[in-house]
Design a protein around this motif. Structure first.
Motif, mmCIF file in Angstrom:
data_model
loop_
_atom_site.group_PDB
_atom_site.id
_atom_site.type_symbol
_atom_site.label_atom_id
_atom_site.label_comp_id
_atom_site.label_asym_id
_atom_site.label_seq_id
_atom_site.Cartn_x
_atom_site.Cartn_y
_atom_site.Cartn_z
ATOM 1 N N ILE A 124 60.811 -36.249 38.044
ATOM 2 C CA ILE A 124 61.038 -37.696 38.052
ATOM 3 C C ILE A 124 59.776 -38.421 38.488
ATOM 4 O O ILE A 124 59.348 -39.408 37.870
ATOM 5 N N PHE A 125 59.139 -37.957 39.552
ATOM 6 C CA PHE A 125 57.927 -38.593 40.049
ATOM 7 C C PHE A 125 56.753 -38.369 39.094
ATOM 8 O O PHE A 125 55.966 -39.282 38.839
ATOM 9 N N ILE A 126 56.607 -37.159 38.596
ATOM 10 C CA ILE A 126 55.469 -36.852 37.724
ATOM 11 C C ILE A 126 55.528 -37.673 36.441
ATOM 12 O O ILE A 126 54.504 -38.207 35.979
ATOM 13 N N ASN A 127 56.694 -37.824 35.858
ATOM 14 C CA ASN A 127 56.826 -38.647 34.654
ATOM 15 C C ASN A 127 56.440 -40.095 34.930
ATOM 16 O O ASN A 127 55.972 -40.807 34.028
ATOM 17 N N ALA A 128 56.607 -40.527 36.175
ATOM 18 C CA ALA A 128 56.330 -41.913 36.530
ATOM 19 C C ALA A 128 54.844 -42.235 36.605
ATOM 20 O O ALA A 128 54.465 -43.410 36.560
ATOM 21 N N ILE A 129 53.980 -41.245 36.703
ATOM 22 C CA ILE A 129 52.544 -41.526 36.839
ATOM 23 C C ILE A 129 51.780 -41.418 35.521
ATOM 24 O O ILE A 129 50.570 -41.684 35.485
ATOM 25 N N LEU A 130 52.463 -41.039 34.450
ATOM 26 C CA LEU A 130 51.759 -40.763 33.201
ATOM 27 C C LEU A 130 51.130 -42.004 32.557
ATOM 28 O O LEU A 130 50.211 -41.889 31.744
ATOM 29 N N SER A 131 51.583 -43.193 32.920
ATOM 30 C CA SER A 131 51.072 -44.410 32.289
ATOM 31 C C SER A 131 49.899 -45.030 33.043
ATOM 32 O O SER A 131 49.460 -46.132 32.701
ATOM 33 N N MET A 132 49.368 -44.355 34.038
ATOM 34 C CA MET A 132 48.269 -44.917 34.812
ATOM 35 C C MET A 132 47.048 -45.161 33.929
ATOM 36 O O MET A 132 46.615 -44.291 33.183
ATOM 37 N N SER A 133 46.467 -46.367 33.996
ATOM 38 C CA SER A 133 45.315 -46.726 33.178
ATOM 39 C C SER A 133 44.014 -46.389 33.892
ATOM 40 O O SER A 133 43.992 -46.079 35.090
ATOM 41 N N PHE A 134 42.906 -46.488 33.165
ATOM 42 C CA PHE A 134 41.601 -46.236 33.757
ATOM 43 C C PHE A 134 41.284 -47.242 34.855
ATOM 44 O O PHE A 134 40.816 -46.877 35.931
ATOM 45 N N SER A 135 41.546 -48.530 34.594
ATOM 46 C CA SER A 135 41.228 -49.546 35.603
ATOM 47 C C SER A 135 42.055 -49.332 36.864
ATOM 48 O O SER A 135 41.561 -49.520 37.983
ATOM 49 N N ASP A 136 43.310 -48.928 36.694
ATOM 50 C CA ASP A 136 44.150 -48.607 37.856
ATOM 51 C C ASP A 136 43.541 -47.447 38.640
ATOM 52 O O ASP A 136 43.396 -47.513 39.858
#
Length: 243
Positions: A124-136
């Protein structure tokens, strides 16, 4: 070669600073890397994003493993889940009439439920970080020691609550926390001159379980940033070592 030498030198400096107990300013060291790796030698966008995601995955894995052990919540004062504070009067009243042991059983089962649910937290947590952008990712790398955790908490908490709630509900039923609390609430509501209670136990336990996992993830993020020995993968060594 120049890039490798500059990164190796900075890793050595970070290691010495860490061993000496000095606080490492990731932003300043990162500026040093960028200035010493001209001509395309600096970390790539993919390196930074991959490194931050890997750091979060390591923190999540270790945090979930720690929380899901027997007494992972119950004997950790930083994340132990207490009697719901909005109905603290219920605990006080029940202890006064000799039901302290029943209250203790409920608190134990509540934390056992969180420990059981933590076993299911990783995907659940790992799926939540997949959209992190370069600027983030770049901002996080140059941020405070808990910047990655705070970003994850800020951007995923609502979705995590929705995904995690059925997991927690199932765990509470398995550990009988729901039954214990129903019995306690029924007993309390039968007392004279009391205001009836019916709190959202599932919602409370879900939020406290997620809060506890974030605390553990934050601790691991700080370790990765400050302690070279905590960087257990090559990408962590490259990104956080070079930073």
């Amino acid at each position: 070669m120049k890039r490798l030498l500059s990164i190796s030198l900075l890793i050595s400096i970070l290691t010495l600073q860490s061993c000496a107990g000095q606080k490492i300013n990731l932003g300043k060291v990162l500026d040093g890397v960028l200035s010493q790796t001209q001509g395309g030698g600096a970390l790539t966008n993919d390196d930074v994003v991959m490194g931050l995601k890997e750091a979060l995955k390591v923190g999540i894995n270790k945090g979930a493993d720690s929380a899901s052990k027997t007494n992972g919540f119950y004997l950790n004062p930083k994340i132990k889940i207490p009697f719901p504070p909005e109905v603290q009067r219920v605990e006080t009243a029940l202890r006064k009439i000799g039901l302290g042991n029943e209250v203790d059983k409920f608190v134990l089962s509540l934390n056992r439920g969180a420990e059981e649910a933590a076993k299911e937290a990783k995907p659940i947590f790992i799926n939540a970080i997949l959209s992190m952008s370069f600027s983030d990712a770049w901002g996080i790398l140059r941020g405070d020691k808990n910047a990655a955790t705070m970003f994850l908490k800020r951007t995923t908490s609502d979705a995590l609550v929705q995904a995690f709630m059925p997991v927690v509900e199932k765990a509470l039923q398995k550990t009988q926390a729901t039954r214990y609390y129903t019995d306690l609430a029924t007993t309390y509501n039968a007392l004279p001159f009391t205001q009836k209670v019916n709190p959202d136990l599932k919602g409370y336990a879900t939020q406290k379980a997620i809060d506890g996992l974030f605390i553990l993830v934050e601790q691991e993020e700080a370790r990765i940033r400050e302690n070279p020995l905590a960087r257990t993968t090559e990408i962590l060594k490259r990104v956080f070592g070079a930073s």
